[in-house]
Write a protein that holds these residues in place. Structure first.
Motif: not given
Length: 291
Positions: A1-22
């Motif tokens: 997966m790729a996330v473009i824009g890691a602000g408040n929401m995008g960063g939280a989504m990226a961290a969530r996916l990393c935690e889930q093993g993505w």
């Protein structure tokens, strides 16, 4: 997966996916956001097209920037992601934008064989981080089914609106217009309570257990009473969203009594110098306005 824009929401989504093993690749222009993404376990890309090159054959590029102009730029601008994407991949479009912009982006992606999930979100960074935020999904059923595991990892509250791109955006604008109306109302009554000499925490206790309760009112006014105006959601975000919602209403021939007034309140708070404060700062604006 790729996330473009890691602000408040995008960063939280990226961290969530990393935690889930993505496996997650993040692209953001802010060095602080880059470091936060690295700390969460993501890899970094220096441009959207570099991030797109890291996608698998059926990978999803999550766009989580501020508005339609930024969305178009990260997809189709110089170093835009689409140039590096292949048919069969997909874009998940998360910003709050006008329905016609969501439709136009989806159509431009479809011309290249790239799927588009119109997927605005709601709930704030904490809920994005723990996977309990809401997603309003408009995309073909087959596309949603193909990426069901990703969507489940991101959100425990997924609402399939339709298969028509733009309907996610329409639903988000309706929701955010009500959020804006509720927040303006909450700030107004708390400013009034203060003028009447009432204790604000006690007043909010009553409201939260009575007919005036709203989630956004409680969330923002608790922070405002405590003097906490550090931005989780800037005034400019609901200013944009309420403006877009009123424009959508006008295009549909609908003239409601409150939406335009709420949009005007956010615009005036911006003009009063509160643009970069948390939207709880509406209480500050109403204190100033009330003399």
């Amino acid at each position: 997966m790729a996330v473009i824009g890691a602000g408040n929401m995008g960063g939280a989504m990226a961290a969530r996916l990393c935690e889930q093993g993505w496996p997650v690749v993040v692209c953001d222009i802010d060095p602080l956001r880059q470091q936060q993404a690295l700390a969460a376990g993501a890899e970094l890309a220096d441009s959207p097209d570099t991030a797109a090159r890291a996608l698998s054959a059926d990978g999803v590029l999550i766009v989580c920037v501020v508005d339609a102009a930024q969305s178009h730029a990260v997809l189709f601008g110089p170093d835009g992601a689409v140039a590096a994407m292949r048919p069969g991949q997909a874009v998940m479009l998360c910003p709050t934008i006008a329905p016609q912009d969501a439709e136009a982006l989806a159509a431009a992606l479809a011309e290249r064989g790239i799927g588009c999930i119109d997927a605005p979100m709601s709930g704030g960074p904490v809920r994005a981080r723990d996977g309990s935020m809401s997603l309003m999904l408009a995309a073909p059923q087959a596309l949603l089914a193909r990426h069901a595991e990703l969507l489940q990892a991101l959100s425990g509250r997924r609402f399939v609106i339709s298969e028509r791109a733009g309907d996610g955006a329409r639903t988000k604008l309706v929701n955010n217009l009500l959020a804006g109306i509720n927040l303006v109302g909450a700030a107004e009554v708390m400013a009034l309570a203060e003028r009447l000499g009432l204790d604000l925490p006690t007043t909010l206790d009553v409201i939260e257990q009575s007919s005036g309760q709203s989630w956004i009112g409680s969330d923002r006014m608790r922070r405002a009473i405590a003097g906490d105006f550090e931005p989780r959601a800037h005034v400019t975000l609901l200013e944009k969203d309420t403006r877009l919602a009123v424009q959508a209403a006008q295009a549909a021939g609908f003239d409601g009594p409150l939406g335009a007034r709420a949009a005007e309140a956010f615009a005036q708070a911006h003009a009063a110098g509160l643009a970069d404060r948390d939207d709880a700062a509406l209480l500050l604006w109403l204190r100033q306005r009330g003399g």
